[in-house]
Write a protein that holds these residues in place. Structure first.
Motif, PDB file in Angstrom:
ATOM      1  N   GLU A 233      34.016  31.094  46.519  1.00 55.89           N
ATOM      2  CA  GLU A 233      34.194  32.254  45.649  1.00 55.89           C
ATOM      3  C   GLU A 233      34.950  31.837  44.385  1.00 55.89           C
ATOM      4  O   GLU A 233      35.645  30.807  44.378  1.00 55.89           O
ATOM      5  CB  GLU A 233      34.988  33.350  46.387  1.00 55.89           C
ATOM      6  CG  GLU A 233      34.263  33.971  47.571  1.00 55.89           C
ATOM      7  CD  GLU A 233      33.118  34.894  47.164  1.00 55.89           C
ATOM      8  OE1 GLU A 233      33.015  35.256  45.970  1.00 55.89           O
ATOM      9  OE2 GLU A 233      32.317  35.236  48.061  1.00 55.89           O
ATOM     10  N   PRO A 234      34.889  32.628  43.304  1.00 54.13           N
ATOM     11  CA  PRO A 234      35.689  32.327  42.106  1.00 54.13           C
ATOM     12  C   PRO A 234      37.180  32.319  42.437  1.00 54.13           C
ATOM     13  O   PRO A 234      37.591  32.849  43.478  1.00 54.13           O
ATOM     14  CB  PRO A 234      35.359  33.479  41.152  1.00 54.13           C
ATOM     15  CG  PRO A 234      34.313  34.295  41.779  1.00 54.13           C
ATOM     16  CD  PRO A 234      34.092  33.849  43.175  1.00 54.13           C
ATOM     17  N   SER A 235      38.002  31.733  41.566  1.00 51.36           N
ATOM     18  CA  SER A 235      39.446  31.657  41.884  1.00 51.36           C
ATOM     19  C   SER A 235      40.176  32.969  41.625  1.00 51.36           C
ATOM     20  O   SER A 235      41.296  33.140  42.077  1.00 51.36           O
ATOM     21  CB  SER A 235      40.157  30.539  41.132  1.00 51.36           C
ATOM     22  OG  SER A 235      39.310  29.864  40.285  1.00 51.36           O
ATOM     23  N   TYR A 236      39.550  33.882  40.879  1.00 48.62           N
ATOM     24  CA  TYR A 236      40.187  35.202  40.696  1.00 48.62           C
ATOM     25  C   TYR A 236      39.146  36.225  40.270  1.00 48.62           C
ATOM     26  O   TYR A 236      38.166  35.895  39.615  1.00 48.62           O
ATOM     27  CB  TYR A 236      41.308  35.148  39.654  1.00 48.62           C
ATOM     28  CG  TYR A 236      40.930  34.419  38.373  1.00 48.62           C
ATOM     29  CD1 TYR A 236      40.230  35.048  37.342  1.00 48.62           C
ATOM     30  CD2 TYR A 236      41.257  33.067  38.201  1.00 48.62           C
ATOM     31  CE1 TYR A 236      39.883  34.374  36.178  1.00 48.62           C
ATOM     32  CE2 TYR A 236      40.911  32.386  37.038  1.00 48.62           C
ATOM     33  CZ  TYR A 236      40.219  33.044  36.037  1.00 48.62           C
ATOM     34  OH  TYR A 236      39.869  32.366  34.898  1.00 48.62           O
ATOM     35  N   THR A 237      39.385  37.475  40.706  1.00 47.03           N
ATOM     36  CA  THR A 237      38.654  38.612  40.138  1.00 47.03           C
ATOM     37  C   THR A 237      39.647  39.635  39.600  1.00 47.03           C
ATOM     38  O   THR A 237      39.260  40.616  38.975  1.00 47.03           O
ATOM     39  CB  THR A 237      37.721  39.283  41.164  1.00 47.03           C
ATOM     40  OG1 THR A 237      38.516  39.795  42.262  1.00 47.03           O
ATOM     41  CG2 THR A 237      36.697  38.301  41.724  1.00 47.03           C
ATOM     42  N   THR A 238      40.943  39.429  39.892  1.00 45.56           N
ATOM     43  CA  THR A 238      42.009  40.272  39.356  1.00 45.56           C
ATOM     44  C   THR A 238      43.212  39.385  39.063  1.00 45.56           C
ATOM     45  O   THR A 238      43.427  38.382  39.767  1.00 45.56           O
ATOM     46  CB  THR A 238      42.376  41.407  40.337  1.00 45.56           C
ATOM     47  OG1 THR A 238      43.436  42.206  39.783  1.00 45.56           O
ATOM     48  CG2 THR A 238      42.833  40.873  41.692  1.00 45.56           C
ATOM     49  N   TRP A 239      43.956  39.753  38.012  1.00 45.55           N
ATOM     50  CA  TRP A 239      45.099  38.926  37.597  1.00 45.55           C
ATOM     51  C   TRP A 239      46.073  39.825  36.832  1.00 45.55           C
ATOM     52  O   TRP A 239      45.719  40.346  35.776  1.00 45.55           O
ATOM     53  CB  TRP A 239      44.597  37.782  36.693  1.00 45.55           C
ATOM     54  CG  TRP A 239      45.545  36.626  36.609  1.00 45.55           C
ATOM     55  CD1 TRP A 239      46.880  36.603  36.864  1.00 45.55           C
ATOM     56  CD2 TRP A 239      45.191  35.284  36.225  1.00 45.55           C
ATOM     57  NE1 TRP A 239      47.385  35.337  36.681  1.00 45.55           N
ATOM     58  CE2 TRP A 239      46.374  34.513  36.286  1.00 45.55           C
ATOM     59  CE3 TRP A 239      43.996  34.668  35.836  1.00 45.55           C
ATOM     60  CZ2 TRP A 239      46.401  33.155  35.966  1.00 45.55           C
ATOM     61  CZ3 TRP A 239      44.012  33.331  35.516  1.00 45.55           C
ATOM     62  CH2 TRP A 239      45.206  32.574  35.584  1.00 45.55           C
ATOM     63  N   LYS A 240      47.249  40.026  37.431  1.00 40.49           N
ATOM     64  CA  LYS A 240      48.193  40.988  36.831  1.00 40.49           C
ATOM     65  C   LYS A 240      49.624  40.592  37.086  1.00 40.49           C
ATOM     66  O   LYS A 240      49.912  39.749  37.950  1.00 40.49           O
ATOM     67  CB  LYS A 240      47.939  42.378  37.402  1.00 40.49           C
ATOM     68  CG  LYS A 240      48.005  42.426  38.930  1.00 40.49           C
ATOM     69  CD  LYS A 240      47.104  43.512  39.446  1.00 40.49           C
ATOM     70  CE  LYS A 240      46.547  43.250  40.806  1.00 40.49           C
ATOM     71  NZ  LYS A 240      45.354  44.061  41.055  1.00 40.49           N
ATOM     72  N   ILE A 241      50.541  41.217  36.339  1.00 39.97           N
ATOM     73  CA  ILE A 241      51.969  40.954  36.511  1.00 39.97           C
ATOM     74  C   ILE A 241      52.679  42.280  36.774  1.00 39.97           C
ATOM     75  O   ILE A 241      52.641  43.194  35.941  1.00 39.97           O
ATOM     76  CB  ILE A 241      52.567  40.240  35.277  1.00 39.97           C
ATOM     77  CG1 ILE A 241      51.766  38.962  34.972  1.00 39.97           C
ATOM     78  CG2 ILE A 241      54.040  39.913  35.527  1.00 39.97           C
ATOM     79  CD1 ILE A 241      52.189  38.244  33.695  1.00 39.97           C
ATOM     80  N   ARG A 242      53.253  42.375  37.968  1.00 40.01           N
ATOM     81  CA  ARG A 242      54.039  43.550  38.351  1.00 40.01           C
ATOM     82  C   ARG A 242      55.502  43.122  38.442  1.00 40.01           C
ATOM     83  O   ARG A 242      55.817  41.939  38.373  1.00 40.01           O
ATOM     84  CB  ARG A 242      53.550  44.084  39.705  1.00 40.01           C
ATOM     85  CG  ARG A 242      52.170  44.749  39.655  1.00 40.01           C
ATOM     86  CD  ARG A 242      51.997  45.669  40.865  1.00 40.01           C
ATOM     87  NE  ARG A 242      50.777  46.476  40.795  1.00 40.01           N
ATOM     88  CZ  ARG A 242      49.686  46.224  41.503  1.00 40.01           C
ATOM     89  NH1 ARG A 242      49.627  45.191  42.336  1.00 40.01           N
ATOM     90  NH2 ARG A 242      48.643  47.016  41.394  1.00 40.01           N
ATOM     91  N   PRO A 243      56.449  44.059  38.620  1.00 41.71           N
ATOM     92  CA  PRO A 243      57.861  43.658  38.757  1.00 41.71           C
ATOM     93  C   PRO A 243      58.058  42.633  39.881  1.00 41.71           C
ATOM     94  O   PRO A 243      58.919  41.763  39.791  1.00 41.71           O
ATOM     95  CB  PRO A 243      58.574  44.979  39.084  1.00 41.71           C
ATOM     96  CG  PRO A 243      57.691  46.036  38.531  1.00 41.71           C
ATOM     97  CD  PRO A 243      56.281  45.527  38.659  1.00 41.71           C
ATOM     98  N   SER A 244      57.216  42.720  40.919  1.00 40.17           N
ATOM     99  CA  SER A 244      57.311  41.788  42.050  1.00 40.17           C
ATOM    100  C   SER A 244      56.789  40.391  41.700  1.00 40.17           C
ATOM    101  O   SER A 244      56.967  39.454  42.472  1.00 40.17           O
ATOM    102  CB  SER A 244      56.519  42.354  43.219  1.00 40.17           C
ATOM    103  OG  SER A 244      55.212  42.720  42.792  1.00 40.17           O
ATOM    104  N   GLY A 245      56.125  40.253  40.542  1.00 41.26           N
ATOM    105  CA  GLY A 245      55.636  38.947  40.118  1.00 41.26           C
ATOM    106  C   GLY A 245      54.169  38.945  39.752  1.00 41.26           C
ATOM    107  O   GLY A 245      53.534  40.000  39.674  1.00 41.26           O
ATOM    108  N   GLU A 246      53.664  37.729  39.529  1.00 38.24           N
ATOM    109  CA  GLU A 246      52.279  37.570  39.087  1.00 38.24           C
ATOM    110  C   GLU A 246      51.354  37.545  40.299  1.00 38.24           C
ATOM    111  O   GLU A 246      51.665  36.933  41.316  1.00 38.24           O
ATOM    112  CB  GLU A 246      52.163  36.258  38.309  1.00 38.24           C
ATOM    113  CG  GLU A 246      50.833  36.070  37.636  1.00 38.24           C
ATOM    114  CD  GLU A 246      50.896  35.033  36.510  1.00 38.24           C
ATOM    115  OE1 GLU A 246      52.013  34.651  36.106  1.00 38.24           O
ATOM    116  OE2 GLU A 246      49.828  34.612  36.060  1.00 38.24           O
ATOM    117  N   SER A 247      50.207  38.204  40.183  1.00 39.48           N
ATOM    118  CA  SER A 247      49.267  38.256  41.297  1.00 39.48           C
ATOM    119  C   SER A 247      47.860  37.930  40.797  1.00 39.48           C
ATOM    120  O   SER A 247      47.290  38.669  40.001  1.00 39.48           O
ATOM    121  CB  SER A 247      49.321  39.641  41.937  1.00 39.48           C
ATOM    122  OG  SER A 247      48.151  39.892  42.672  1.00 39.48           O
TER     123      SER A 247
END
Ligand code: NDP
Ligand code: CA
Length: 314
Positions: free
Chosen positions: A241-255
């Motif tokens: 599968e691709p390495s990401y389909t979502t990429w975001k930064i929340r207070p808990s950190g980068e996801s």
């Protein structure tokens, strides 16, 4: 003025059968307006980039850039006032299933529940039937839903069943997602076995909220329905599968995670081309959503064609 959207190219797959008429399918979690503004906590995304009056046009622009024949969206909390009328005027018929206890309803000034929406070109397809499914886990009703539509392609005369779903989010819920996936597969088997026509092939588009290592992913890959995941064709070995389909930064950190999939019956279709993922540089240091891109999930777009049946040559 906003910066331009990242440019993405279609990549032809090895299975490519370009002589057949293709069906372009989009899978996209568009980010519910109420969740983006009121719950998600995207700390590196300026609030002005989430302004609905502008963001809705970025969502529409993404759809119009690729002009899919079928559009499968999750987290739609502006169906009746925006997407249903807008997409109808663009030639799409649609069906929307809200979540029974949408988390959007907790947000002040919300626009109603979010849910799954399925759109298809009225010119290309005729609707044969539609089901709104409520997913169970271990015989208990859950808050997750799916829309399943049986369509007849007006070019080939062939039928297909298209499904859009959004499974339970968050870590700690892996076996719950496994149970929801098992229940969805079971409900789809029942729908397919009740069809007039034999062996109607399936497409299941969803935000599964599950990485490829999870139980629900294995359940889909190994199901008796014979499903493959279209984006695996992007990889060199055709099984990754691709390495990401979502990429975001929340207070808990980068996801950064692969959670979204386009499953299809490998006895019914070939996946001829898939839209490549934007690079890390294109996504940018503040990740998603952003002024460039309206959701924390990337759209997945695939071109399919029916595998020719020997007795049904066009
Ligand atoms: P989910 O756990 O599936 O998640 C809901 C949304 O939250 C998803 O769209 C998800 O986005 C997003 N999300 C995921 N991770 C985070 C995070 N770390 N921070 C913020 N948002 C995140 O929701 P449920 O459907 O289970 O619903 C939960 C809500 O529903 C509760 O808040 C509750 O208020 C309500 N509820 C009420 C019930 C009742 O009886 N009244 C019953 C059940 C639920 P993505 O998919 O993109 O990851
Ligand atoms: Ca979300």
């Amino acid at each position: 003025t906003r910066p331009p959207r990242p440019h993405r190219d279609f990549v032809r797959t090895r299975a490519s059968a370009a002589h057949n008429p293709q069906i372009r399918v989009m899978q996209w979690n568009i980010l519910a307006q109420a969740l983006g503004e009121g719950k998600d906590g995207f700390v590196r995304c300026p609030m002005e980039a989430l302004n609905w009056a502008e963001r809705k046009y970025l969502i529409l622009e993404e759809i119009l850039t690729y002009r899919p024949d079928i559009v499968c969206l999750q987290e739609v909390d502006h169906y009746y006032d925006t997407f249903q009328p807008m997409m109808s005027s663009l030639g799409y018929q649609s069906s929307f299933c809200p979540k029974p206890f949408s988390p959007c309803l907790d947000v002040r000034g919300n626009n109603g529940p979010d849910g799954c929406a399925l759109f298809f070109s009225r010119e290309r397809f005729r609707l044969l039937g539609v089901h709104h499914l409520h997913l169970s886990a271990l015989a208990l009703k859950t808050n997750q839903v799916a829309v399943a539509a049986t369509l007849q392609c007006q070019v080939t005369g062939r039928a297909l069943c298209v499904v859009v779903t959004h499974l339970k989010a968050r870590s700690g819920w892996e076996s719950f997602r496994g149970a929801q996936g098992a229940n969805l597969l079971q409900q789809l088997e029942a729908i397919l076995s009740a069809q007039q026509e034999a062996a109607v092939p399936l497409m299941v588009c969803g935000d599964f909220n599950a990485e490829p290592g999870e139980e629900v992913y294995r359940r889909f890959l190994n199901s008796p329905l014979g499903l493959d995941s279209a984006y695996r064709a992007l990889s060199a070995d055709a099984v990754t599968e691709p390495s990401y389909t979502t990429w975001k930064i929340r207070p808990s950190g980068e996801s950064r995670a692969t959670l979204d999939y386009v499953w299809y019956s490998h006895h019914g279709f070939t996946a001829d081309a898939v839209l490549s993922m934007p690079t890390e540089e294109q996504i940018g240091p503040d990740r998603l959503p952003s002024y460039h891109y309206p959701s924390d999930h990337l759209s997945l777009v695939c071109d399919f064609s029916f595998i020719q049946e020997p007795h049904r040559l066009m």
